[in-house]
Design a protein around this motif. Structure first.
Motif, short mmCIF file in Angstrom:
data_model
loop_
_atom_site.label_atom_id
_atom_site.label_comp_id
_atom_site.label_asym_id
_atom_site.label_seq_id
_atom_site.Cartn_x
_atom_site.Cartn_y
_atom_site.Cartn_z
N ALA A 35 18.08 -10.72 -13.03
CA ALA A 35 18.65 -11.23 -11.78
C ALA A 35 18.81 -10.09 -10.78
O ALA A 35 18.43 -10.21 -9.60
N LEU A 36 19.35 -8.97 -11.24
CA LEU A 36 19.55 -7.83 -10.34
C LEU A 36 18.23 -7.27 -9.85
O LEU A 36 18.07 -6.98 -8.66
N LYS A 37 17.27 -7.15 -10.74
CA LYS A 37 15.95 -6.63 -10.34
C LYS A 37 15.29 -7.53 -9.31
O LYS A 37 14.67 -7.05 -8.35
N LEU A 38 15.42 -8.84 -9.46
CA LEU A 38 14.83 -9.78 -8.50
C LEU A 38 15.47 -9.60 -7.13
O LEU A 38 14.76 -9.47 -6.12
N ILE A 39 16.78 -9.58 -7.07
CA ILE A 39 17.47 -9.47 -5.78
C ILE A 39 17.17 -8.11 -5.14
O ILE A 39 16.91 -8.04 -3.93
N VAL A 40 17.15 -7.06 -5.90
CA VAL A 40 16.83 -5.73 -5.36
C VAL A 40 15.40 -5.70 -4.83
O VAL A 40 15.12 -5.10 -3.79
N SER A 41 14.48 -6.37 -5.51
CA SER A 41 13.09 -6.38 -5.06
C SER A 41 12.93 -7.07 -3.70
O SER A 41 11.97 -6.80 -2.98
N LEU A 42 13.87 -7.93 -3.34
CA LEU A 42 13.82 -8.65 -2.08
C LEU A 42 14.61 -7.95 -0.97
O LEU A 42 14.53 -8.34 0.19
N SER A 43 15.34 -6.92 -1.33
CA SER A 43 16.21 -6.25 -0.36
C SER A 43 15.48 -5.11 0.34
O SER A 43 14.42 -4.67 -0.09
N ASP A 44 16.08 -4.65 1.44
CA ASP A 44 15.55 -3.48 2.15
C ASP A 44 16.07 -2.19 1.53
O ASP A 44 15.34 -1.21 1.40
N ASN A 45 17.34 -2.19 1.17
CA ASN A 45 17.94 -1.03 0.49
C ASN A 45 19.28 -1.45 -0.08
O ASN A 45 19.76 -2.56 0.18
N GLU A 46 19.86 -0.56 -0.85
CA GLU A 46 21.10 -0.86 -1.55
C GLU A 46 22.01 0.38 -1.55
O GLU A 46 21.53 1.49 -1.44
N ASN A 47 23.29 0.12 -1.70
CA ASN A 47 24.26 1.16 -2.03
C ASN A 47 24.79 0.85 -3.42
O ASN A 47 25.13 -0.30 -3.70
N LEU A 48 24.85 1.86 -4.26
CA LEU A 48 25.44 1.71 -5.58
C LEU A 48 26.73 2.50 -5.61
O LEU A 48 26.74 3.68 -5.25
N GLY A 49 27.80 1.85 -5.98
CA GLY A 49 29.10 2.50 -6.15
C GLY A 49 29.48 2.45 -7.61
O GLY A 49 29.57 1.38 -8.19
N ILE A 50 29.67 3.62 -8.20
CA ILE A 50 29.93 3.69 -9.64
C ILE A 50 31.31 4.27 -9.89
O ILE A 50 31.61 5.39 -9.46
N CYS A 51 32.15 3.51 -10.56
CA CYS A 51 33.47 3.96 -10.97
C CYS A 51 33.37 4.26 -12.46
O CYS A 51 33.10 3.36 -13.26
#
Length: 134
Positions: A35-51
């Motif tokens: 699911a995450l890979k599909l949505i990321v493949s459709l996006s322009d870019n992302e921010n990842l915030g890791i706690c």
């Protein structure tokens, strides 16, 4: 909206919120990864915030997520916050990151999706498991 996209978004939304949802099986883990890979493949870019509990854990998590999502980035871990909980933010648009100490209790990954042509996928998802792509 495409049925696969809708299904992916619904699954990601189940893992979104302040209460961490545990992945209970390998099947569940693979569905969340897809699911995450599909949505990321459709996006322009992302921010990842890791706690994370340590800087090493945060950088390992980031490296695993980036690789799984199709990014290549050489991370240099400076260990500025040894043995302290940290927040690591990474921008795939700028291919850069920053680190700060973190006092909160949450552990996991927040992903903010940006997309000019796919308004329905825009949003922040998570907290996703730190070990989702281990």
């Amino acid at each position: 909206m495409n049925q696969d996209i809708n299904k992916a978004l619904n699954l990601l939304k189940k893992y979104s919120g302040i209460e961490l949802k545990i992945v209970n099986s390998e099947e569940e883990k693979q569905a969340l990864q897809s699911a995450l890979k599909l949505i990321v493949s459709l996006s322009d870019n992302e921010n990842l915030g890791i706690c994370a509990s340590t800087e090493k854990e945060a950088f390992n998590t980031l490296q695993n997520y980036l690789k799984a999502l199709g990014y290549s980035f050489n991370l240099e871990d400076n260990l500025l916050f040894e043995n302290k909980a940290i927040y690591l933010k990474f921008s795939t648009e700028k291919m850069s990151y920053y680190v700060s100490d973190y006092q909160g209790e949450y552990r996991g990954v927040l992903i903010t999706i940006f997309a000019d042509s796919q308004d329905e996928i825009i949003g922040t998802y998570g907290y996703l498991p730190l070990n989702l792509f281990n």
